[in-house]
Motif scaffolding. Structure first.
Motif, mmCIF file in Angstrom:
data_model
loop_
_atom_site.group_PDB
_atom_site.id
_atom_site.type_symbol
_atom_site.label_atom_id
_atom_site.label_comp_id
_atom_site.label_asym_id
_atom_site.label_seq_id
_atom_site.Cartn_x
_atom_site.Cartn_y
_atom_site.Cartn_z
ATOM 1 N N THR A 183 0.844 -1.193 0.000
ATOM 2 C CA THR A 183 0.000 0.000 0.000
ATOM 3 C C THR A 183 0.882 1.248 0.000
ATOM 4 O OG1 THR A 183 -0.202 0.153 2.427
ATOM 5 C CG2 THR A 183 -1.802 -1.232 1.261
ATOM 6 N N ASP A 201 -8.257 4.308 -1.834
ATOM 7 C CA ASP A 201 -8.079 4.950 -0.539
ATOM 8 C C ASP A 201 -8.179 3.841 0.501
ATOM 9 O OD1 ASP A 201 -8.325 6.232 1.905
ATOM 10 O OD2 ASP A 201 -9.628 7.828 1.147
ATOM 11 N N VAL A 202 -7.047 3.478 1.109
ATOM 12 C CA VAL A 202 -7.040 2.317 1.991
ATOM 13 C C VAL A 202 -7.577 2.623 3.386
ATOM 14 C CG1 VAL A 202 -5.279 1.016 0.760
ATOM 15 C CG2 VAL A 202 -4.571 2.716 2.462
ATOM 16 N N THR A 203 -8.190 3.796 3.546
ATOM 17 C CA THR A 203 -8.964 4.054 4.769
ATOM 18 C C THR A 203 -10.440 3.748 4.558
ATOM 19 O OG1 THR A 203 -9.504 6.380 4.320
ATOM 20 C CG2 THR A 203 -7.362 5.941 5.320
ATOM 21 N N ILE A 243 -10.906 -0.855 -0.533
ATOM 22 C CA ILE A 243 -9.964 -1.947 -0.310
ATOM 23 C C ILE A 243 -10.488 -3.230 -0.965
ATOM 24 C CG2 ILE A 243 -8.897 -3.439 1.423
ATOM 25 C CD1 ILE A 243 -9.093 -1.019 3.366
ATOM 26 N N ASN A 267 1.791 -3.157 4.746
ATOM 27 C CA ASN A 267 0.933 -2.022 5.103
ATOM 28 C C ASN A 267 1.803 -0.775 5.254
ATOM 29 O OD1 ASN A 267 -1.868 -2.877 5.322
ATOM 30 N ND2 ASN A 267 -1.178 -4.230 6.977
ATOM 31 N N ASP A 301 -6.724 7.408 10.918
ATOM 32 C CA ASP A 301 -7.276 6.619 9.810
ATOM 33 C C ASP A 301 -6.194 6.189 8.829
ATOM 34 O OD1 ASP A 301 -9.770 6.828 10.914
ATOM 35 O OD2 ASP A 301 -10.620 8.098 9.343
ATOM 36 N N VAL A 302 -5.363 7.131 8.390
ATOM 37 C CA VAL A 302 -4.387 6.802 7.351
ATOM 38 C C VAL A 302 -3.308 5.859 7.869
ATOM 39 C CG1 VAL A 302 -2.762 8.734 7.702
ATOM 40 C CG2 VAL A 302 -3.085 7.770 5.413
ATOM 41 N N SER A 356 -6.068 2.067 8.196
ATOM 42 C CA SER A 356 -5.680 1.426 6.935
ATOM 43 C C SER A 356 -4.986 0.099 7.200
ATOM 44 C CB SER A 356 -4.776 2.344 6.117
ATOM 45 O OG SER A 356 -3.512 2.519 6.739
ATOM 46 N N VAL A 394 -6.944 -3.222 5.761
ATOM 47 C CA VAL A 394 -6.321 -3.958 4.655
ATOM 48 C C VAL A 394 -5.936 -5.354 5.140
ATOM 49 C CG1 VAL A 394 -4.463 -4.037 2.961
ATOM 50 C CG2 VAL A 394 -5.508 -1.850 3.532
#
Length: 255
Positions: A13, A65-67, A72, A92, A116-117, A121, A125
């Motif tokens: 990611t 956007d992996v949040t 995902i 990650n 979050d980020v 995430s 993920v």
């Protein structure tokens, strides 16, 4: 003994640049098919994938956007279609400090964006790839923390540091949950790594020079230094390691 990831599918990611890109390139050189994930830097992500292909590897680019769990899941469906299977190896790497904010000026929006980020995430993920790994009885996950998790970070970085400390603890908890399914979960904790957008944005040159002087090995790290530790943890050489953190900082923080 060389590291052979032939036949494995890897997702990194936030791999359009910096540490993530170095990880993607190194995993591809070891034989893995690599899913290059990006949020907004499409051109850079395409460049990374093209570099992998030119070297004889296989890569595909995925915007997500992996949040956001729905994005995902869509990315993982794309990986299965384009790379021919579910994810075996997960890095990650996506994360950000967003900006330096003293706690007296902290807003709920900033708190949520940073947590979050970095933490969300990582958790979501991981959750998304676990079923495929469990079905195979095999999987490798490497999370990305920071030396800030140990020392609280620089000015205005306490929430960032807290999010990275949460990743250390999460790594241990997930490692316990996943161990019975043949899945290892480990962590890499970088120190001062040059040639990244992070320090270009958040570290003044004077602070950079002072930090380098405090590093026992006498230099700032490179993205490749971090990628080497990631590659080790994803390989069979680390098959009996889980719940561990490797500090990649040139000796500036020792445990």
């Amino acid at each position: 003994m060389g590291i052979d990831l032939e036949g494995k599918i890897a997702l990194v990611t936030g791999s359009s640049g910096g540490i993530g890109r170095a990880c993607a390139l190194m995993l591809a050189k070891a034989g893995a098919k690599v899913a290059v994930n990006y949020l907004g830097s499409k051109a850079q992500a395409e460049e990374a994938a093209q570099e992998i292909r030119q070297a004889g590897g296989e890569a595909a680019v995925f915007q997500a956007d992996v949040t956001v769990p729905e994005q995902i899941d869509a990315m993982l469906r794309g990986i299965q279609k384009q790379l021919g299977g579910t994810v075996d190896l997960l890095v990650n790497n996506a994360g950000h400090m967003v900006q330096r904010v003293p706690n007296i000026e902290l807003t709920e929006e900033h708190y949520s964006r940073v947590m979050d980020v970095n933490m969300k995430s990582t958790a979501f993920v991981s959750k998304a790839v676990l079923p495929g790994m469990r079905d195979k009885g095999y999987g490798r996950i490497v999370n990305m923390s920071s030396v800030a998790a140990h020392n609280g970070g620089g000015p205005g970085a306490s929430i960032y540091a807290a999010s990275k400390a949460a990743i250390l603890s999460y790594t241990k908890g997930l490692a316990k949950e996943a161990a019975g399914s043949g899945i290892t979960v480990n962590c890499v904790s970088p120190g001062f790594i040059g040639n990244t957008a992070f320090h270009a944005a958040f570290t003044p040159d004077a602070a950079r020079q002072a930090t380098v002087k405090s590093i026992p090995l006498g230099r700032e790290g490179t993205p490749e230094d971090v990628a080497g530790a990631v590659l080790f943890l994803l390989s069979d050489l680390a098959s009996y390691l889980t719940g561990e953190t490797i500090e990649v900082n040139g000796g500036m923080f020792m445990r």
